[in-house]
Structures are given as structure tokens and as C-alpha cells.
Design an enzyme around this catalytic site. Structure first.
Site, PDB file in Angstrom:
ATOM      1  N   VAL A  37      -1.098  -4.655   4.096  1.00 31.82           N
ATOM      2  CA  VAL A  37      -0.411  -4.254   2.403  1.00 31.82           C
ATOM      3  C   VAL A  37       0.413  -5.243   1.648  1.00 31.82           C
ATOM      4  O   VAL A  37       0.041  -5.866   0.383  1.00 31.82           O
ATOM      5  CB  VAL A  37       0.033  -3.301   2.733  1.00 31.82           C
ATOM      6  CG1 VAL A  37       1.152  -2.978   2.484  1.00 31.82           C
ATOM      7  CG2 VAL A  37      -0.224  -2.928   1.233  1.00 31.82           C
ATOM      8  N   ASP A  38       1.142  -6.607   3.015  1.00 33.59           N
ATOM      9  CA  ASP A  38       1.951  -7.105   1.793  1.00 33.59           C
ATOM     10  C   ASP A  38       1.492  -8.344   1.109  1.00 33.59           C
ATOM     11  O   ASP A  38       1.405  -8.467   0.068  1.00 33.59           O
ATOM     12  CB  ASP A  38       3.525  -7.447   2.661  1.00 33.59           C
ATOM     13  CG  ASP A  38       4.784  -8.348   1.996  1.00 33.59           C
ATOM     14  OD1 ASP A  38       4.443  -8.299   1.499  1.00 33.59           O
ATOM     15  OD2 ASP A  38       5.231  -8.706   3.549  1.00 33.59           O
ATOM     16  N   SER A 125       4.806   1.433   7.424  1.00 31.29           N
ATOM     17  CA  SER A 125       4.987   0.845   9.167  1.00 31.29           C
ATOM     18  C   SER A 125       3.644   1.220  10.372  1.00 31.29           C
ATOM     19  O   SER A 125       4.332   1.068  11.039  1.00 31.29           O
ATOM     20  CB  SER A 125       6.594   1.408  10.074  1.00 31.29           C
ATOM     21  OG  SER A 125       7.351   0.796   9.749  1.00 31.29           O
TER      22      SER A 125
HETATM   23  P1  ADP Z   1       3.588  -2.603   8.169  1.00 30.32           P
HETATM   24  O1  ADP Z   1       3.715  -3.803   8.845  1.00 30.32           O
HETATM   25  O2  ADP Z   1       4.772  -2.102   7.753  1.00 30.32           O
HETATM   26  O3  ADP Z   1       2.839  -1.536   9.642  1.00 30.32           O
HETATM   27  P2  ADP Z   1       1.077  -2.691   7.399  1.00 30.32           P
HETATM   28  O4  ADP Z   1       0.449  -3.399   5.746  1.00 30.32           O
HETATM   29  O5  ADP Z   1       0.565  -3.578   8.763  1.00 30.32           O
HETATM   30  O6  ADP Z   1       2.102  -2.779   6.731  1.00 30.32           O
HETATM   31  O7  ADP Z   1       0.476  -1.415   7.396  1.00 30.32           O
HETATM   32  C1  ADP Z   1       0.896  -0.804   6.402  1.00 30.32           C
HETATM   33  C2  ADP Z   1      -0.386   0.837   6.006  1.00 30.32           C
HETATM   34  O8  ADP Z   1      -1.056  -0.325   4.894  1.00 30.32           O
HETATM   35  C3  ADP Z   1      -1.517   0.768   6.813  1.00 30.32           C
HETATM   36  O9  ADP Z   1      -1.667   2.029   7.139  1.00 30.32           O
HETATM   37  C4  ADP Z   1      -2.573  -0.076   6.511  1.00 30.32           C
HETATM   38  O10 ADP Z   1      -4.124  -0.062   6.694  1.00 30.32           O
HETATM   39  C5  ADP Z   1      -2.382   0.237   5.298  1.00 30.32           C
HETATM   40  N1  ADP Z   1      -3.069  -1.157   4.107  1.00 30.32           N
HETATM   41  C6  ADP Z   1      -2.855  -3.201   4.219  1.00 30.32           C
HETATM   42  N2  ADP Z   1      -3.908  -2.485   3.380  1.00 30.32           N
HETATM   43  C7  ADP Z   1      -3.363  -1.871   2.404  1.00 30.32           C
HETATM   44  C8  ADP Z   1      -3.884  -1.730   1.147  1.00 30.32           C
HETATM   45  N3  ADP Z   1      -4.534  -2.539   0.497  1.00 30.32           N
HETATM   46  N4  ADP Z   1      -3.816  -0.787   0.152  1.00 30.32           N
HETATM   47  C9  ADP Z   1      -3.604  -0.056   0.682  1.00 30.32           C
HETATM   48  N5  ADP Z   1      -2.700   0.482   1.897  1.00 30.32           N
HETATM   49  C10 ADP Z   1      -3.052  -0.280   2.552  1.00 30.32           C
END
Ligand code: ADP
Length: 176
Positions: A37-38, A125
Site C-alpha cells: 500500500v505504501d 501489517s
Molecule cells: P505491511 O508492510 O504493513 O504489511 P503492506 O502494504 O504489505 O503493509 O500490506 C498492508 C495491507 O495493505 C495488506 O492487507 C494489503 O493487502 C493492503 N494493500 C495493498 N495495496 C493496497 C491498496 N492499494 N489499498 C488498500 N490496501 C492495500
């Protein structure tokens, strides 16, 4: 427990598309962007977000796990991005539960300090950081139930689930 049914909303989708005062980013301690998501938020929001993250780094050296900082949302429909750093799952014996709850608490606090009314959270997370999804969902909902009633300005929390597994888990918890 306070009835917050009208104040908590659940959607499945991409948080970069959500039109609220602030979306929350599951960032890392460097604040320099990453995957998941970042990456999606920095990609869709453009370079203004990273610029502000770099200014915060210069001031305070990044963001600690469980803490939160706020920046512009650049070109996103939201006005702000709150960057919070979730814990990496290490078996549950390294304070992960408290640190995850802290992400939600600190994000609410920061949004309320900025007099914002609507905030959208991803499932912090539960992606690359490997936190068990059901456990993370329970912690997230509990943190909102405990802290939203103390907020002066915040009116609505939206949980934005990207994957169906998380969506189904939240549906189950919120409909209980
Ligand atoms: P972390 O490192 O905190 O685990 P991630 O980005 O890998 O962060 O995942 C956190 C959550 O965000 C996961 O459940 C993932 O499916 C979700 N995610 C990924 N892309 C998006 C998006 N564009 N919008 C909303 N949630 C997302």
C-alpha cells in the site's frame, strides 16, 4: 461498549481512490516508500508526499514503529496521508499487539489534532509484515472502539480492505 455502528464503515478496494480527509499509509520506519500500500500511495499521490516525508526525516529521523506522522496527499483525492509504521510479525512475543494498536491510536489522535472528520485505514501489517489477519482485524476494531469516542472532530472511520480475506474478517467482527 459504545455503539459506533454508524461511525465505522467497511469497504473493499484501493485506498488511493478513497475521498476522505485523510488516508493512512502502512509505511516503514524510513518513510522513504516501499511496496504494498505504501508503494501504491506514493505512486498515485506523486512526489509531493515523498518530499514531505524527507523533510520529516531531516527533522526527526523517520518514524518509530507504532508512531504516526502526517503529510500532504499530493494528487490523491484525500487531503492528507497519515504514515504509521506497523510492527513486523515475529511470533507475537515482541509487543506486536500493542504496537499495532498504537498505530491506530496514534493515527486517530493525529487526525483529530488536525480537526479532520473522516479517516480511512488499510489493514496495517497484514501484508509484507506478516501479522495474522484475524488477530490484526480484532486489534484494529478494538482500538477504534476504544479511541474514537474520545475524538472531538473525527466522525467516521473507514476500513479499506484490499483483499477479500480481510474484508470477510472485518465483516464478521463488525456485524457481531
Ligand atoms: P505491511 O508492510 O504493513 O504489511 P503492506 O502494504 O504489505 O503493509 O500490506 C498492508 C495491507 O495493505 C495488506 O492487507 C494489503 O493487502 C493492503 N494493500 C495493498 N495495496 C493496497 C491498496 N492499494 N489499498 C488498500 N490496501 C492495500
Amino acid at each position: 461498549m459504545t455503539d459506533l455502528s454508524g461511525k465505522i464503515k467497511l469497504v473493499q478496494g484501493d485506498i488511493t481512490q478513497i475521498n476522505v480527509d485523510t488516508i493512512v499509509n502502512a509505511a516503514n520506519t524510513s518513510l522513504l516508500g516501499g511496496g504494498g500500500v505504501d508503494g501504491a500511495i506514493h505512486h498515485a499521490g506523486g512526489p509531493a508526499i515523498l518530499q514531505e516525508c524527507q523533510q520529516i526525516r531531516a527533522r526527526q529521523g523517520g518514524c518509530k514503529t507504532g508512531d504516526a506522522v502526517i503529510t500532504t496527499a499530493g494528487q490523491l483525492p484525500a487531503q492528507f496521508v497519515i504514515h504509521t509504521v506497523g510492527p513486523v510479525w515475529q511470533g507475537g512475543i515482541h509487543d506486536e499487539d500493542r504496537l499495532l494498536a498504537s498505530c491506530y491510536n496514534q493515527s486517530l489522535k493525529l487526525a483529530d489534532q488536525h480537526q479532520l472528520t473522516r479517516i480511512a485505514f488499510p489493514n496495517i501489517s497484514t501484508g509484507i509484515y506478516g501479522f495474522p489477519k484475524a488477530r490484526a482485524a480484532r486489534i484494529a476494531v478494538q482500538a477504534i472502539h476504544q479511541n474514537l469516542p474520545q475524538c472531538q472532530f473525527l466522525q467516521q472511520v473507514i476500513f479499506v480492505c484490499y483483499d477479500h480475506e480481510n474484508y470477510a474478517l472485518y465483516q464478521d467482527i463488525l456485524n457481531r
